[in-house]
Design a protein around this motif. Structure first.
Motif, PDB file in Angstrom:
ATOM      1  N   ILE A 171      -5.602 -63.445   6.985  1.00  0.00           N
ATOM      2  CA  ILE A 171      -5.518 -62.005   7.188  1.00  0.00           C
ATOM      3  C   ILE A 171      -5.155 -61.678   8.627  1.00  0.00           C
ATOM      4  O   ILE A 171      -5.455 -62.439   9.551  1.00  0.00           O
ATOM      5  CB  ILE A 171      -6.808 -61.281   6.754  1.00  0.00           C
ATOM      6  CG1 ILE A 171      -8.040 -61.918   7.372  1.00  0.00           C
ATOM      7  CG2 ILE A 171      -6.933 -61.282   5.253  1.00  0.00           C
ATOM      8  CD1 ILE A 171      -9.336 -61.269   6.973  1.00  0.00           C
ATOM      9  N   PHE A 172      -4.499 -60.559   8.779  1.00  0.00           N
ATOM     10  CA  PHE A 172      -3.954 -60.145  10.068  1.00  0.00           C
ATOM     11  C   PHE A 172      -4.981 -59.393  10.916  1.00  0.00           C
ATOM     12  O   PHE A 172      -5.159 -59.682  12.071  1.00  0.00           O
ATOM     13  CB  PHE A 172      -2.717 -59.280   9.824  1.00  0.00           C
ATOM     14  CG  PHE A 172      -2.037 -58.841  11.082  1.00  0.00           C
ATOM     15  CD1 PHE A 172      -1.406 -59.764  11.897  1.00  0.00           C
ATOM     16  CD2 PHE A 172      -2.025 -57.514  11.453  1.00  0.00           C
ATOM     17  CE1 PHE A 172      -0.778 -59.372  13.056  1.00  0.00           C
ATOM     18  CE2 PHE A 172      -1.400 -57.106  12.614  1.00  0.00           C
ATOM     19  CZ  PHE A 172      -0.769 -58.040  13.414  1.00  0.00           C
ATOM     20  N   ASP A 173      -5.638 -58.436  10.313  1.00  0.00           N
ATOM     21  CA  ASP A 173      -6.576 -57.601  11.066  1.00  0.00           C
ATOM     22  C   ASP A 173      -8.014 -58.039  10.776  1.00  0.00           C
ATOM     23  O   ASP A 173      -8.674 -57.483   9.922  1.00  0.00           O
ATOM     24  CB  ASP A 173      -6.363 -56.122  10.767  1.00  0.00           C
ATOM     25  CG  ASP A 173      -6.223 -55.821   9.287  1.00  0.00           C
ATOM     26  OD1 ASP A 173      -6.014 -56.757   8.511  1.00  0.00           O
ATOM     27  OD2 ASP A 173      -6.335 -54.644   8.906  1.00  0.00           O
ATOM     28  N   CYS A 174      -8.482 -59.008  11.507  1.00  0.00           N
ATOM     29  CA  CYS A 174      -9.783 -59.623  11.262  1.00  0.00           C
ATOM     30  C   CYS A 174     -10.942 -58.635  11.392  1.00  0.00           C
ATOM     31  O   CYS A 174     -11.980 -58.828  10.769  1.00  0.00           O
ATOM     32  CB  CYS A 174     -10.001 -60.790  12.214  1.00  0.00           C
ATOM     33  SG  CYS A 174      -8.841 -62.147  11.972  1.00  0.00           S
ATOM     34  N   PHE A 175     -10.784 -57.603  12.164  1.00  0.00           N
ATOM     35  CA  PHE A 175     -11.869 -56.637  12.354  1.00  0.00           C
ATOM     36  C   PHE A 175     -12.182 -55.866  11.081  1.00  0.00           C
ATOM     37  O   PHE A 175     -13.223 -55.240  10.986  1.00  0.00           O
ATOM     38  CB  PHE A 175     -11.554 -55.676  13.505  1.00  0.00           C
ATOM     39  CG  PHE A 175     -10.234 -54.985  13.375  1.00  0.00           C
ATOM     40  CD1 PHE A 175     -10.111 -53.806  12.675  1.00  0.00           C
ATOM     41  CD2 PHE A 175      -9.103 -55.540  13.962  1.00  0.00           C
ATOM     42  CE1 PHE A 175      -8.886 -53.179  12.552  1.00  0.00           C
ATOM     43  CE2 PHE A 175      -7.868 -54.911  13.849  1.00  0.00           C
ATOM     44  CZ  PHE A 175      -7.754 -53.728  13.150  1.00  0.00           C
ATOM     45  N   ASN A 176     -11.306 -55.923  10.071  1.00  0.00           N
ATOM     46  CA  ASN A 176     -11.568 -55.246   8.802  1.00  0.00           C
ATOM     47  C   ASN A 176     -12.232 -56.150   7.766  1.00  0.00           C
ATOM     48  O   ASN A 176     -12.492 -55.723   6.650  1.00  0.00           O
ATOM     49  CB  ASN A 176     -10.270 -54.671   8.225  1.00  0.00           C
ATOM     50  CG  ASN A 176      -9.856 -53.406   8.912  1.00  0.00           C
ATOM     51  OD1 ASN A 176     -10.691 -52.626   9.348  1.00  0.00           O
ATOM     52  ND2 ASN A 176      -8.568 -53.206   9.046  1.00  0.00           N
ATOM     53  N   GLY A 177     -12.494 -57.382   8.107  1.00  0.00           N
ATOM     54  CA  GLY A 177     -13.198 -58.301   7.208  1.00  0.00           C
ATOM     55  C   GLY A 177     -12.513 -58.473   5.870  1.00  0.00           C
ATOM     56  O   GLY A 177     -11.320 -58.702   5.795  1.00  0.00           O
ATOM     57  N   GLU A 178     -13.276 -58.356   4.780  1.00  0.00           N
ATOM     58  CA  GLU A 178     -12.750 -58.556   3.430  1.00  0.00           C
ATOM     59  C   GLU A 178     -11.701 -57.524   3.033  1.00  0.00           C
ATOM     60  O   GLU A 178     -10.904 -57.747   2.138  1.00  0.00           O
ATOM     61  CB  GLU A 178     -13.875 -58.523   2.382  1.00  0.00           C
ATOM     62  CG  GLU A 178     -14.889 -59.626   2.506  1.00  0.00           C
ATOM     63  CD  GLU A 178     -16.050 -59.240   3.423  1.00  0.00           C
ATOM     64  OE1 GLU A 178     -16.046 -58.115   3.994  1.00  0.00           O
ATOM     65  OE2 GLU A 178     -16.946 -60.063   3.609  1.00  0.00           O
ATOM     66  N   ASN A 179     -11.689 -56.385   3.710  1.00  0.00           N
ATOM     67  CA  ASN A 179     -10.741 -55.312   3.380  1.00  0.00           C
ATOM     68  C   ASN A 179      -9.441 -55.409   4.173  1.00  0.00           C
ATOM     69  O   ASN A 179      -8.610 -54.515   4.119  1.00  0.00           O
ATOM     70  CB  ASN A 179     -11.390 -53.946   3.645  1.00  0.00           C
ATOM     71  CG  ASN A 179     -12.615 -53.744   2.796  1.00  0.00           C
ATOM     72  OD1 ASN A 179     -12.642 -54.126   1.631  1.00  0.00           O
ATOM     73  ND2 ASN A 179     -13.648 -53.168   3.365  1.00  0.00           N
ATOM     74  N   ALA A 180      -9.254 -56.486   4.898  1.00  0.00           N
ATOM     75  CA  ALA A 180      -8.083 -56.637   5.755  1.00  0.00           C
ATOM     76  C   ALA A 180      -6.806 -56.853   4.949  1.00  0.00           C
ATOM     77  O   ALA A 180      -6.832 -57.274   3.797  1.00  0.00           O
ATOM     78  CB  ALA A 180      -8.304 -57.823   6.695  1.00  0.00           C
ATOM     79  N   SER A 181      -5.694 -56.576   5.596  1.00  0.00           N
ATOM     80  CA  SER A 181      -4.382 -56.764   4.979  1.00  0.00           C
ATOM     81  C   SER A 181      -4.018 -58.241   4.962  1.00  0.00           C
ATOM     82  O   SER A 181      -4.353 -58.989   5.888  1.00  0.00           O
ATOM     83  CB  SER A 181      -3.312 -56.023   5.779  1.00  0.00           C
ATOM     84  OG  SER A 181      -3.640 -54.676   5.913  1.00  0.00           O
TER      85      SER A 181
END
Length: 137
Positions: free
Chosen positions: A71-81
């Motif tokens: 995943i690209f945006d690690c700060f979003n956790g499981e909801n990341a793109s």
């Protein structure tokens, strides 16, 4: 009347091909474990070891796979793109009841990933919720 018939056909196919959720207490989900492995070269990186043991389960007419998506945006956790294509750690072609695979930070090319378990039984797909792993300490 035609609208009702078309709508009922639509609902029938939606129900037939729908996914249901595997619970965290499901025996097949409990057979999968992720461990942190210290990277030998970098102190601030953990690599991942995905292990599975389904040897006590009856998997007749069941297909089990473990999907990993960097995943690209690690700060979003499981909801990341999604960042890259899905890695099939375990699937129909390479299935073994007990095994493991190391995911090395440099080889994967991402700072984190999400993973899930997919079970197909009698043409019905069950998936677990996404779980999150970060290579960074």
């Amino acid at each position: 009347m035609k609208k009702v018939l078309l709508f009922s056909i639509f609902l029938f196919f939606q129900y037939g091909f729908s996914q249901t959720t595997l619970g965290k207490n499901d025996a097949i989900f409990k057979g999968v474990k992720i461990e942190n492995l210290q990277d030998p070269k970098l102190d601030f990186i953990n690599n991942a070891k995905i292990s599975w043991d389904f040897s006590t389960l009856d998997l007749t007419n069941k297909d089990v796979s473990i999907e990993v998506v960097t995943i690209f945006d690690c700060f979003n956790g499981e909801n990341a793109s999604d960042f890259k294509e899905t890695i099939k750690v375990l699937n129909k072609e390479n299935f073994v009841k007990k095994g493991n695979r190391d995911l090395i930070h440099v080889e994967v090319g991402a700072k984190c990933f999400k993973w899930r378990l997919v079970l197909v039984e009698n043409s019905q797909t069950k998936v677990s919720d996404w779980s999150y792993f970060s290579f960074l300490k």
